[in-house]
Design an enzyme around this catalytic site. Sequence first.
Site, PDB file in Angstrom:
ATOM      1  N   LYS A 134       0.819  -1.219   0.000  1.00 55.12           N
ATOM      2  CA  LYS A 134       0.000   0.000   0.000  1.00 55.12           C
ATOM      3  C   LYS A 134       0.843   1.255   0.000  1.00 55.12           C
ATOM      4  O   LYS A 134       0.452   2.266  -0.582  1.00 55.12           O
ATOM      5  CB  LYS A 134      -0.969   0.001   1.194  1.00 55.12           C
ATOM      6  CG  LYS A 134      -2.044  -1.042   1.043  1.00 55.12           C
ATOM      7  CD  LYS A 134      -3.239  -0.793   1.944  1.00 55.12           C
ATOM      8  CE  LYS A 134      -4.350  -1.779   1.613  1.00 55.12           C
ATOM      9  NZ  LYS A 134      -5.453  -1.740   2.529  1.00 55.12           N
ATOM     10  N   LYS A 170     -10.178  -3.844  -3.732  1.00 61.18           N
ATOM     11  CA  LYS A 170     -10.985  -2.627  -3.859  1.00 61.18           C
ATOM     12  C   LYS A 170     -10.158  -1.496  -4.441  1.00 61.18           C
ATOM     13  O   LYS A 170     -10.690  -0.556  -5.002  1.00 61.18           O
ATOM     14  CB  LYS A 170     -11.469  -2.177  -2.480  1.00 61.18           C
ATOM     15  CG  LYS A 170     -12.437  -3.092  -1.819  1.00 61.18           C
ATOM     16  CD  LYS A 170     -12.663  -2.650  -0.364  1.00 61.18           C
ATOM     17  CE  LYS A 170     -13.184  -3.814   0.450  1.00 61.18           C
ATOM     18  NZ  LYS A 170     -12.728  -3.829   1.825  1.00 61.18           N
ATOM     19  N   LYS A 223      -4.112  -9.892  -6.597  1.00 61.45           N
ATOM     20  CA  LYS A 223      -5.292 -10.145  -5.770  1.00 61.45           C
ATOM     21  C   LYS A 223      -6.473  -9.278  -6.235  1.00 61.45           C
ATOM     22  O   LYS A 223      -6.258  -8.135  -6.628  1.00 61.45           O
ATOM     23  CB  LYS A 223      -4.912  -9.775  -4.335  1.00 61.45           C
ATOM     24  CG  LYS A 223      -5.855 -10.214  -3.262  1.00 61.45           C
ATOM     25  CD  LYS A 223      -5.328  -9.793  -1.897  1.00 61.45           C
ATOM     26  CE  LYS A 223      -5.402  -8.300  -1.704  1.00 61.45           C
ATOM     27  NZ  LYS A 223      -5.104  -7.836  -0.348  1.00 61.45           N
TER      28      LYS A 223
HETATM   29  P1  TYM Z   1     -10.351  -5.947   3.854  1.00 62.87           P
HETATM   30  O1  TYM Z   1     -11.380  -4.902   4.068  1.00 62.87           O
HETATM   31  O2  TYM Z   1      -9.255  -5.678   2.893  1.00 62.87           O
HETATM   32  O3  TYM Z   1     -11.033  -7.289   3.420  1.00 62.87           O
HETATM   33  C1  TYM Z   1     -12.106  -7.842   4.169  1.00 62.87           C
HETATM   34  C2  TYM Z   1     -12.010  -9.360   4.171  1.00 62.87           C
HETATM   35  O4  TYM Z   1     -12.017  -9.850   2.835  1.00 62.87           O
HETATM   36  C3  TYM Z   1     -10.891 -10.686   2.613  1.00 62.87           C
HETATM   37  N1  TYM Z   1     -10.419 -10.494   1.236  1.00 62.87           N
HETATM   38  C4  TYM Z   1     -10.231 -11.482   0.357  1.00 62.87           C
HETATM   39  N2  TYM Z   1     -10.405 -12.808   0.448  1.00 62.87           N
HETATM   40  C5  TYM Z   1     -10.146 -13.541  -0.661  1.00 62.87           C
HETATM   41  N3  TYM Z   1      -9.715 -13.004  -1.836  1.00 62.87           N
HETATM   42  C6  TYM Z   1      -9.531 -11.678  -1.967  1.00 62.87           C
HETATM   43  N4  TYM Z   1      -9.125 -11.154  -3.119  1.00 62.87           N
HETATM   44  C7  TYM Z   1      -9.780 -10.844  -0.842  1.00 62.87           C
HETATM   45  N5  TYM Z   1      -9.703  -9.507  -0.621  1.00 62.87           N
HETATM   46  C8  TYM Z   1     -10.081  -9.317   0.651  1.00 62.87           C
HETATM   47  C9  TYM Z   1      -9.849 -10.212   3.618  1.00 62.87           C
HETATM   48  O5  TYM Z   1      -8.905 -11.215   3.902  1.00 62.87           O
HETATM   49  C10 TYM Z   1     -10.705  -9.872   4.813  1.00 62.87           C
HETATM   50  O6  TYM Z   1     -10.987 -11.021   5.577  1.00 62.87           O
HETATM   51  N6  TYM Z   1      -7.361  -5.577   7.812  1.00 62.87           N
HETATM   52  C11 TYM Z   1      -8.600  -6.123   7.349  1.00 62.87           C
HETATM   53  C12 TYM Z   1      -9.799  -5.654   8.120  1.00 62.87           C
HETATM   54  C13 TYM Z   1      -9.693  -5.813   9.609  1.00 62.87           C
HETATM   55  C14 TYM Z   1      -9.884  -7.000  10.325  1.00 62.87           C
HETATM   56  C15 TYM Z   1      -9.752  -6.636  11.696  1.00 62.87           C
HETATM   57  C16 TYM Z   1     -10.130  -8.316   9.955  1.00 62.87           C
HETATM   58  C17 TYM Z   1      -9.480  -4.807  10.498  1.00 62.87           C
HETATM   59  N7  TYM Z   1      -9.510  -5.317  11.756  1.00 62.87           N
HETATM   60  C18 TYM Z   1      -9.856  -7.590  12.698  1.00 62.87           C
HETATM   61  C19 TYM Z   1     -10.247  -9.256  10.973  1.00 62.87           C
HETATM   62  C20 TYM Z   1     -10.100  -8.905  12.335  1.00 62.87           C
HETATM   63  C21 TYM Z   1      -8.809  -5.681   5.900  1.00 62.87           C
HETATM   64  O7  TYM Z   1      -8.277  -4.710   5.464  1.00 62.87           O
HETATM   65  O8  TYM Z   1      -9.723  -6.399   5.242  1.00 62.87           O
END
Ligand code: TYM
Length: 333
Positions: free
Chosen positions: A113, A199, A196
């Site tokens: 990022k 968003k 990947k």
């Molecule tokens: P975020 O918002 O990027 O994504 C949310 C969830 O979606 C999963 N994900 C994917 N899984 C499979 N293939 C993909 N291409 C893909 N893109 C995203 C992510 O693994 C995630 O589970 N840091 C985290 C959010 C967060 C969080 C937490 C998660 C903040 N605090 C505490 C668990 C526990 C994030 O940015 O997810």
Amino acid sequence: MTKRILSGMQPTHGLHLGNYLGALRNWVDLQHNDYEALFCVVDLHAITLPYESDMLASRTREVAAAYIAAGIDPRKSTIFAQSAVPEHSQLMWLLATMAQMGKLDRMTQFKDKAGKNAERVGLGLYAYPVLMAADILIYKATHVPVGEDQKQHLELARDLAATFNTRYKREFFPQPEPQILGEATRVMSLQDGAKKMSKSDPSEKSRINLTDDAETIAAKIKRAQTDSEPLPMNVEGLKDRAGADNLVTIYAALKRCSRADVLSEFGGQQWSGFKPALAELAVAELSPITAKMADLMANPAKIDKILAQGAEKARSIAAPVLKETMDIMGFWH
Ligand code: TYM
């Protein structure tokens, strides 16, 4: 010990198929087990990169609507906005004093990022995994269902729990277990099987959004990257064919079967036959969710009520944990 799930998603743009298959759908499945579950919309994480402040609240509602539309039942699970529970940020500071710079330096998501701008990005982006650890530990969560890309962040959360317990000589924080489930733990971009699905990809064609209509989904799948070979007969045949592997994986996840099952049905066929079948499957799974999300978004007061009740419930768990943490650390009170 009670099994407690905590997970979250960022309200940056809309959610996509990777979020759904890698995380959200698993949350819905897990909700039927004997877990207590909390799902937050991690709005504090969403401001670590430039963002549109006038959109933050409505995007937070939209992610909450996606949770509910996908099947998270607010009567069973707690749905809330991270910023509505200030204990997350408070615990984050305490944990930050125990987080080693060397470990944060190794976080691949930060490197991705920050890109070439590492000197200029904000401290929040660097400290992001510490806030994530606080999100989990403030509830003493035992299980964290996420996609594969969050594994390294979860390692840090486990590490911080262990550091705290060692430093203060008691088993206070449980070690949160990652739950990386299903066939599609890492859904790739439709345009580049080596990247990947994300968003932040500037190309809309790279991802299927939960708000896309049937026609858009079909068009994106039709244009998705494959290669000139037909579908292979077995899983080994997907090796070094990232785009092909991605579409087969998505199909398997949607159908809740294995890639081998998909290839026993479609092996040897052309992509022109497979892609419409994949589009049909994706539309069948996603369109009820899209429709329900739109209904919910037409009634923001209903979402706000769920978020307010969720925040109250979440705070009732988080506040005593923060208090105990501060007592253990020796703060005046
Ligand atoms: P975020 O918002 O990027 O994504 C949310 C969830 O979606 C999963 N994900 C994917 N899984 C499979 N293939 C993909 N291409 C893909 N893109 C995203 C992510 O693994 C995630 O589970 N840091 C985290 C959010 C967060 C969080 C937490 C998660 C903040 N605090 C505490 C668990 C526990 C994030 O940015 O997810």
